[in-house]
Design a protein around this motif. Structure first.
Motif, mmCIF file in Angstrom:
data_model
loop_
_atom_site.group_PDB
_atom_site.id
_atom_site.type_symbol
_atom_site.label_atom_id
_atom_site.label_comp_id
_atom_site.label_asym_id
_atom_site.label_seq_id
_atom_site.Cartn_x
_atom_site.Cartn_y
_atom_site.Cartn_z
ATOM 1 N N SER A 182 0.838 -1.194 0.000
ATOM 2 C CA SER A 182 0.000 0.000 0.000
ATOM 3 C C SER A 182 0.880 1.254 0.000
ATOM 4 O O SER A 182 2.062 1.193 0.368
ATOM 5 C CB SER A 182 -0.903 0.015 1.234
ATOM 6 N N PRO A 183 0.321 2.398 -0.442
ATOM 7 C CA PRO A 183 1.118 3.635 -0.409
ATOM 8 C C PRO A 183 1.688 3.943 0.974
ATOM 9 O O PRO A 183 2.834 4.402 1.092
ATOM 10 C CB PRO A 183 0.114 4.698 -0.862
ATOM 11 N N TRP A 184 0.900 3.703 2.033
ATOM 12 C CA TRP A 184 1.399 3.977 3.378
ATOM 13 C C TRP A 184 2.574 3.071 3.727
ATOM 14 O O TRP A 184 3.547 3.526 4.349
ATOM 15 C CB TRP A 184 0.282 3.818 4.396
ATOM 16 N N GLN A 185 2.508 1.798 3.325
ATOM 17 C CA GLN A 185 3.619 0.890 3.600
ATOM 18 C C GLN A 185 4.881 1.321 2.849
ATOM 19 O O GLN A 185 5.993 1.256 3.395
ATOM 20 C CB GLN A 185 3.231 -0.540 3.211
#
Length: 293
Positions: free
Chosen positions: A194-197
């Motif tokens: 994911s973008p956050w990861q």
């Protein structure tokens, strides 16, 4: 014999972190600044146990007296020990510097990394918000907050931190734009992270160098801003003290009692210079181009 030379003559490699630490340790000015800052922090932590007097203890009969064997840095107009008040002031000033910088660091890093990684319209909107906030007179904004909500220490931390994150956001965004097209980021995207990861695991750790350097330069500006607010009477309120409030009190009587402004001003100056010299040393240590190899 040549085999032995090759076998034993090869120098063991060092990691980038070890190389940076080695360069930092060679910088005598930066190391001296680091020891001074650690000493200041240690004094601030131990103040309740090592301070010679209470910061509220007054001796009106003594009044403002010059440095002596009993009061090493003299006393103020209310007969309070100046050394004690400077020591307690270090708690406030350093706490404001580190906590407000932590708030600014958190907001700025997350904002800049998100804008740089997502790009496109999201980046445009987020950075236009930064541009608009840059145009606001932030000192007046902080003054309005303290006037409306009161001069609490927590509000001071949050208010200063909330206006010091803009430059950090721009720095992090620029760094993220440089590395987001590299292979390890594209591999993370291909793996379905994911973008956050990707931002938290891959992008932010790879821009820690500029973040660390700018953090050491933000702390002195935050301490100076708190000192300015205290000088205006909008910072820490009596009987508590900070370096700024002590300087403010010393200005009023500097012609009669010069030690009331000399000693807190000297401590503040040494701290600000140490932070700036340490920041310069970290910048040089973390920049591979400074290596002489």
């Amino acid at each position: 014999m040549k085999t032995l030379v090759l076998e034993y003559g090869v120098e063991q490699g060092r990691s980038l972190t070890q190389d940076a630490l080695a360069r930092l340790c060679k910088n005598k000015v930066a190391m001296l600044s680091l020891f001074i800052l650690l000493f200041m922090i240690l004094i601030a932590i131990l103040t309740p146990w090592i301070a010679p007097y209470s910061y509220e203890e007054q001796n009106l009969l003594l009044g403002a007296s010059p440095p002596s064997a009993e009061h090493w840095l003299g006393t103020d107009v209310l007969g309070r020990d100046q050394l004690t008040r400077i020591m307690y002031g270090s708690q406030v000033s350093l706490m404001v510097g580190f906590i407000a910088t932590a708030v600014a660091l958190t907001i700025g890093v997350l904002w800049g990394a998100t804008a740089g990684f997502l790009g496109g319209r999201v980046d445009a909107v987020m950075m236009r918000i930064v541009d608009v906030l840059y145009a606001l007179p932030f000192t007046i904004f902080i003054i309005l907050l303290t006037v409306i909500f009161g001069s609490s220490m927590l509000l001071l931390f949050l208010a200063i931190g909330a206006v010091e994150w803009l430059t950090m956001a721009r720095i992090v965004r620029g760094q993220v734009l440089n590395i987001k097209r590299q292979e390890f980021v594209e591999a993370a995207v291909a793996m379905g992270l994911s973008p956050w990861q990707i931002i938290s695991r891959h992008l932010i750790p790879n821009v820690l160098g500029p973040i660390i350097v700018y953090t050491t330069l933000t702390i002195p500006s935050v301490i100076l801003l708190e000192s300015f607010l205290s000088f205006l009477g909008l910072g820490i309120q009596p009987p508590a003290s900070s370096w700024g409030s002590l300087i403010s009190g010393g200005v009023e009587t500097m012609e009669e009692y010069p030690w009331l402004i000399l000693f807190p001003g000297l401590v503040l100056t040494i701290t600000l210079f140490s932070l700036n010299f340490l920041g310069d040393g970290l910048r040089d240590a973390l920049d591979p181009r400074t290596s002489k190899d």
